[in-house]
Design a protein around this motif. Structure first.
Motif, short mmCIF file in Angstrom:
data_model
loop_
_atom_site.label_atom_id
_atom_site.label_comp_id
_atom_site.label_asym_id
_atom_site.label_seq_id
_atom_site.Cartn_x
_atom_site.Cartn_y
_atom_site.Cartn_z
N LEU A 98 0.82 -1.21 0.00
CA LEU A 98 0.00 0.00 0.00
C LEU A 98 0.85 1.26 0.00
N GLU A 99 1.91 1.26 0.81
CA GLU A 99 2.73 2.46 0.93
C GLU A 99 3.57 2.73 -0.31
N GLU A 100 3.72 1.73 -1.19
CA GLU A 100 4.53 1.91 -2.40
C GLU A 100 3.70 2.22 -3.64
N VAL A 101 2.37 2.18 -3.51
CA VAL A 101 1.51 2.44 -4.67
C VAL A 101 1.76 3.83 -5.26
N PRO A 102 1.93 4.90 -4.47
CA PRO A 102 2.25 6.20 -5.08
C PRO A 102 3.51 6.17 -5.94
N ASP A 103 4.50 5.39 -5.53
CA ASP A 103 5.72 5.26 -6.33
C ASP A 103 5.42 4.56 -7.65
N ILE A 104 4.56 3.53 -7.60
CA ILE A 104 4.18 2.82 -8.82
C ILE A 104 3.46 3.78 -9.77
N LEU A 105 2.52 4.55 -9.22
CA LEU A 105 1.78 5.50 -10.05
C LEU A 105 2.70 6.54 -10.67
N ALA A 106 3.70 6.97 -9.92
CA ALA A 106 4.66 7.95 -10.45
C ALA A 106 5.45 7.36 -11.62
N GLU A 107 5.84 6.10 -11.50
CA GLU A 107 6.58 5.47 -12.59
C GLU A 107 5.67 5.25 -13.80
N LEU A 108 4.42 4.90 -13.58
CA LEU A 108 3.48 4.76 -14.68
C LEU A 108 3.30 6.08 -15.42
N ALA A 109 3.23 7.16 -14.67
CA ALA A 109 3.04 8.48 -15.28
C ALA A 109 4.19 8.83 -16.21
N GLU A 110 5.38 8.30 -15.93
CA GLU A 110 6.53 8.56 -16.79
C GLU A 110 6.32 8.05 -18.22
N VAL A 111 5.48 7.03 -18.37
CA VAL A 111 5.24 6.44 -19.70
C VAL A 111 3.78 6.61 -20.12
N GLN A 112 3.12 7.64 -19.58
CA GLN A 112 1.76 7.99 -19.97
C GLN A 112 0.77 6.87 -19.65
N MET A 113 0.87 6.34 -18.42
CA MET A 113 -0.09 5.35 -17.92
C MET A 113 -0.55 5.80 -16.54
#
Length: 553
Positions: A98-113
């Motif tokens: 749960l605490e790492e989900v924001p990091d996942i979302l940030a990495e997804l945003a790097e590739v327009q996801m």
């Protein structure tokens, strides 16, 4: 494919940071559980049986190789080295912290996801035909229209808190590979008497506890009116849909309560009020969006590869079988569409490892213009492979365990994760899928049986669409033991129909044997070239029921 502009990227980045702060405050005890539940659902995060589950949006199933490599990297860093593709062409991670989900979302945003609106009572991911843009009999490529709908639905302020989740599917031709008739709205591209292209509009389809085939409320909608008409439908639903009972909150319940004629009347009245607003589509805007879906630079000499391909097919029986089952016609001579099977023997349907994701991205760059599509059937598609490259691609996919020649057969199953993961599930599904795979591993037998759709859901929510499978399997709990209800005769295609229950549920250990008995009845009763679904419709379910429940001597 569509590329984010500066405004798009800014919005997604801002959403990531907003959710990062919300997560921080939740973990610090500043936001209570119930309040955070709504916030995490708006960002695609569920709490499942063993861990959180993050659902990542793949709009109309279209990805590029950069995005797929990012998914591979994320599974390595934040999950257990695999991802799962769903019937809505999205990607799910089953083990994020749960605490790492924001990091996942940030990495997804790097590739327009992103993961916005992949859960909650909002407008969900719009889906379409995984062969969109390449099918010879297609009226028009539906993907630009999916993108137009995506832009309209994303963070739409009026429809962020609908009575229930809402799903839209669009098809571009006479064949329906998107299960559009069991969506809240189904849009079919059609031509009218004047040869103009527009949309046939269906409303009120859906599965779950109350399976319903959608009703046509407009036989022809001009293109420029697409968003205004969709807005009118959503406004009627948002204002008049039930909110007191989540099991009666879907639009299908409202359509049934009002009747199709009265519901249509209310939509048309609302439409007249907003039809001339800024939502009316201009030719300039439509052409701009279509510009993101221009044809790839196909090789003019690709047709020369057909002669070599013919010899390869004659020389290798395994390659020939894969070609027949896993490739489809392309409107450009010398090209084929390739379906990559995510249904390997004794592996969870729809799963793909990090290494496989990386390899698929590399192969897409080499053979498919860097494009990857996910499908309603939980597979992947390379839509533009030159004939001369098919054999080499097949060899690479075979080495990756992604070339099982079973597309359209019994083992090309749609299966939800079931009790192993989902907190809503009543019964296991993955172990039963293994049982079926072990029973029906003979490809010659599967080819003889022909095209069969088998879907299996672990609960009545029907995430695997078992109601509209030729053979549907629904897991139910009986006193703490797994049992399975069998339906026959469903279809999610253009001939959409709901399956009929053949009798009482069977124990887990008997599922594969029950399916074998059903297939024996089919073989005994089919006429020449008759598909399973056609035999079921002709003779009804009674002969199958009689054999399945016949007393044992």
């Amino acid at each position: 494919m569509y590329q984010y502009n500066e405004q798009d990227q800014t919005l997604i980045n801002a959403r990531v940071e907003q959710y990062r702060d919300q997560t921080r405050r939740f973990l610090a005890g500043e936001i209570p559980d119930e309040e955070f539940r709504g916030l995490r659902l708006m960002n695609g995060l569920y709490i499942q049986r063993q861990a959180p589950m993050l659902r990542i949006a793949v709009p109309y199933g279209l990805m590029n190789s950069v995005q797929v490599r990012k998914l591979a990297d994320i599974t390595r860093k934040y999950d257990k080295n695999y991802a799962h593709f769903t019937t809505r062409t999205n990607v799910q991670l089953n083990w994020p912290k749960l605490e790492e989900v924001p990091d996942i979302l940030a990495e997804l945003a790097e590739v327009q996801m992103h993961a916005i609106q992949t859960s909650g009572n909002c407008l969900r991911n719009t889906t379409t035909d995984h062969f969109a843009g390449i099918i010879p009999d297609e009226i028009e490529d539906p993907r630009p229209w999916c993108e137009i709908i995506r832009q309209w639905t994303t963070l739409h302020p009026e429809f962020a808190y609908l009575p229930r989740k809402f799903k839209i599917a669009v098809t571009g031709g006479p064949e329906d590979r998107a299960a559009s008739q069991v969506h809240d709205i189904g849009l079919h591209m059609v031509k009218n008497a004047e040869n103009e292209i527009g949309f046939e509009v269906l409303v009120g389809g859906g599965l779950g506890r109350t399976p319903v085939i959608g009703k046509v409320i407009r036989k022809f909608l001009p293109k420029q009116d697409l968003l205004t008409y969709l807005e009118a439908i959503l406004r009627v639903y948002n204002l008049q849909g039930r909110r007191d009972n989540k099991y009666k909150a879907r639009i299908k319940i409202l359509v049934n309560a009002l009747g199709t004629e009265e519901f249509t009347k209310r939509v048309e009245a609302e439409w007249e009020v907003i039809r001339a607003t800024e939502l009316a589509l201009t030719d300039e805007y439509v052409e701009k969006i279509k510009g993101f879906f221009e044809p790839h630079p196909y090789a003019s000499d690709a047709i020369d590869g057909l002669a070599v391909l013919e010899n390869q097919l004659a020389d290798n029986q395994d390659f020939n079988a894969w070609y027949e089952r896993n490739t489809r016609e392309h409107k450009i001579a010398g090209y084929r569409a390739v379906v990559i099977s995510l249904k390997p023997h004794l592996k969870p349907p729809g799963d793909i490892s990090d290494n496989q994701l990386d390899a698929v991205a590399d192969l897409a760059d080499t053979y498919n213009f860097g494009e990857i599509r996910s499908t309603h059937d939980q597979n992947l598609v390379f839509a533009h492979v030159a004939a001369g490259d098919l054999y080499t691609l097949w060899q690479s996919l075979r080495d990756l365990n992604l070339a099982r020649a079973n597309i359209g057969t019994l083992t090309d199953m749609i299966v939800c994760p079931g009790f192993d993961f989902c907190s809503l599930a009543n019964a296991h599904t993955l172990t039963v899928a293994d049982q079926i795979n072990a029973k029906f591993d003979d490809l010659d037998y599967l080819y003889d049986i022909g095209d069969i759709k088998l879907n299996m859901s672990g609960c009545i929510n029907a995430c695997a669409h078992h109601h509209v499978a030729h053979i549907g399997v629904l897991g139910v709990d009986k006193g703490g033991e797994d049992f399975y209800q069998i339906t026959l005769g469903g279809s999610s295609r253009e001939d959409a129909s709901l399956g009929k229950i053949i009798g009482k549920s069977v124990p887990q250990a008997d599922v594969a044997n029950t399916i074998e008995t059903i297939l024996q009845v089919y073989v005994e009763n089919r006429s020449e070239e008759e598909r399973f679904i056609e035999t079921v419709r002709r003779i009804g379910v009674a002969p199958f029921k009689e054999r399945v429940y016949a007393p044992v001597n």
